[in-house]
Design an enzyme around this catalytic site. Structure first.
Site, mmCIF file in Angstrom:
data_model
loop_
_atom_site.group_PDB
_atom_site.id
_atom_site.type_symbol
_atom_site.label_atom_id
_atom_site.label_comp_id
_atom_site.label_asym_id
_atom_site.label_seq_id
_atom_site.Cartn_x
_atom_site.Cartn_y
_atom_site.Cartn_z
ATOM 1 N N SER A 141 0.873 -1.165 0.000
ATOM 2 C CA SER A 141 0.000 0.000 0.000
ATOM 3 C C SER A 141 0.910 1.214 0.000
ATOM 4 C CB SER A 141 -0.886 -0.004 1.246
ATOM 5 O OG SER A 141 -1.448 1.272 1.480
ATOM 6 N N SER A 319 30.022 46.675 1.728
ATOM 7 C CA SER A 319 29.085 47.794 1.682
ATOM 8 C C SER A 319 29.132 48.455 0.313
ATOM 9 C CB SER A 319 29.430 48.824 2.762
ATOM 10 O OG SER A 319 28.611 49.973 2.635
ATOM 11 N N SER A 320 27.967 48.934 -0.109
ATOM 12 C CA SER A 320 27.897 49.672 -1.369
ATOM 13 C C SER A 320 28.188 51.153 -1.154
ATOM 14 C CB SER A 320 26.501 49.513 -1.978
ATOM 15 O OG SER A 320 25.519 50.042 -1.091
ATOM 16 N N LYS A 325 34.832 48.216 4.113
ATOM 17 C CA LYS A 325 34.054 47.398 5.044
ATOM 18 C C LYS A 325 33.981 45.957 4.529
ATOM 19 C CE LYS A 325 29.799 47.740 7.779
ATOM 20 N NZ LYS A 325 29.198 46.417 7.632
#
Length: 464
Positions: A141, A319-320, A325
């Site tokens: 089953s 970081s942009s 960083k």
């Protein structure tokens, strides 16, 4: 228009594309459950486990004489191909589905039957020669075949996760050896505590991972107790005489695992204990791995305004807008995997308690979530080891300065000058900025030789 074949089921007739291996049950399930867009094939462990169950059943039926050797061999060969990675694109039902896994089971039955028919020199859909239900699903089953496959799939995924955890623990151990002589301050409640070594700190991380691996190992071992042979509710209705006894050795031989029959097939058909144990073990690892990642992020914080005790590998600009960083991106990414796994445990618990009487209808959710959790924890463990831990460096000079300047060194003088006088010494150190060593020397609290011995950072980190 592509050629099609007509298949029939309880609902009626349906045209099935001639070039697919699945049949009418799979086609209806694909249409009925457009929920996640994630097909069953996204979990190759589960597809391969279903094929292992069907191969074991065919071998047992060959032994019992209820399938011809030709039929059984064709089914077994089709299953072997699937276990080798073929035809996975034919497992198209959604991972979320009603029916307690019936759609997944029928998807497997139909693909295996149609590939076996090809191997017998017959056309796909010629079920008079080999039937998905009557032959591939014989003596089974969904309620015993699918849970058995689920457990095998989870056990396989757990094995890979344990390999990833071993890699991570090894990376922490290697760094622990490198930092074995690097003395630093311990911290409790984020306040200065007594000295330890950075090596001890990393060895602790390694032991945490290894301990959690033991918990996962034990939980995955429970999954090797299966209910195959119990059919619908565990009573074995419609299974061939001797099937339950014959099928388990074949399943063990095919998988190479010490699979064992459930002690009580009725309980095993409805019980979710093994899944709950595994989910809990994964949550434990996720919680403790997240804590390790938090510690790494804290230890590398700064580099000027934070703890700045270690340096993680610089992988990308952080970081942009802020030049220079660099962020702890790998621990952050691993943290997110951990948070997801912690949430998964709640879903697994909800699904487990929602089962009613002799069956739980929500195993498709359980296996999908647990496979995702283990595969992501495996990837996260390896990522943390390879892209972060292996490249961690200690800020040796800064660590020495922190130890020498800490007022917590007064703790080492408790046994000879008493807690009260040591407290006064620590407070004066904080007020004046002078070291505990210098203040004790000025006060003549101890002979110079004893003072140096008691305030030696290495000795304080290894008091025994």
């Amino acid at each position: 228009m592509d050629s099609q074949r007509t298949e029939h089921d309880l609902i009626g007739d349906r045209l099935v594309p001639e070039d697919v291996y699945y049949g009418i049950h799979t086609l209806r399930a694909r249409d009925n459950f457009p929920l996640t867009g994630i097909p069953l094939s996204a979990h190759p462990e589960l597809v391969e486990a279903l094929a292992a169950v069907k191969a074991a059943a065919a071998a047992a039926h060959r032994d019992l004489g209820v399938l011809t050797s030709e039929q059984a061999d064709a089914v077994i060969r089709a299953c072997q191909e699937i276990r080798e990675g073929r035809l996975h694109d034919q497992f198209v039902v959604d991972v979320f589905q009603g029916g307690a896994g019936t759609s997944s089971n029928m998807n497997a039955n139909e693909v295996i039957a149609n590939r076996a028919l090809e191997l017998l020199g017959r056309e796909r859909g010629a079920y008079g020669h080999l039937h998905p239900n009557d032959d591939v699903n014989r003596s089974q089953s969904t309620n015993d075949a699918f849970p058995t496959a689920v457990k095998l799939a989870l056990h396989a995924a757990a094995g890979r996760l344990l390999d990833g955890m071993s890699e991570l623990a090894g990376a922490f151990t290697e760094r622990g050896g490198t930092f074995a002589k690097t003395v630093k301050l311990g911290r409790t409640q984020l306040q200065d505590a007594v000295p330890m070594t950075l090596g001890q700190e990393f060895d602790t991380f390694a032991l945490t991972v290894r301990d959690d691996a033991e918990v996962i190992t034990m939980a995955s071992g429970v999954l090797l107790e299966v209910n195959l042979g119990g059919t619908a509710i565990g009573t074995g209705l419609n299974a061939e005489a001797g099937f339950a006894q014959a099928v388990i050795p074949h399943l063990a031989a095919i998988t190479g695992l010490p699979v064992r029959p459930a002690r009580d097939l009725i309980e095993a058909t409805q019980g979710m204990g093994g899944f709950l144990q595994l989910s809990s073990a994964l949550k434990q690892y996720a919680v403790r791995l997240a804590k390790i990642c938090n510690d790494l992020r804290l230890l590398c914080s700064g580099p000027r305004a934070g703890l700045g005790e270690i340096r993680l590998p610089a992988l990308q600009a952080g970081s942009s807008i802020m030049p220079g960083k660099v962020n702890p991106v790998i621990p952050e990414a691993v943290n997110q995997v951990c948070f997801e796994v912690i949430g998964v445990d709640a879903s697994v618990c909800a699904a487990a308690q929602a089962g009613q009487l002799q069956l739980n209808a929500f195993e498709p959710l359980i296996v999908h979530l647990l496979l995702n959790s283990m595969n992501r924890l495996d990837a996260a463990s390896r990522l943390l080891a390879e892209r972060c831990v292996q490249g961690i460096e200690a800020n040796e000079q800064h660590l020495r300065e922190l130890v020498e300047g800490s007022a917590s060194l007064a703790t080492a003088l408790n046994p000879v000058i008493g807690y009260q006088r040591a407290t006064e010494l620590a407070q004066e150190s904080l007020d004046t900025g002078l070291s505990v060593r210098e203040l004790a020397r000025r006060r003549g609290l101890l002979p110079e030789e004893e003072l140096e011995a008691r305030l030696d950072p290495w000795t304080l980190a290894h008091p025994r």
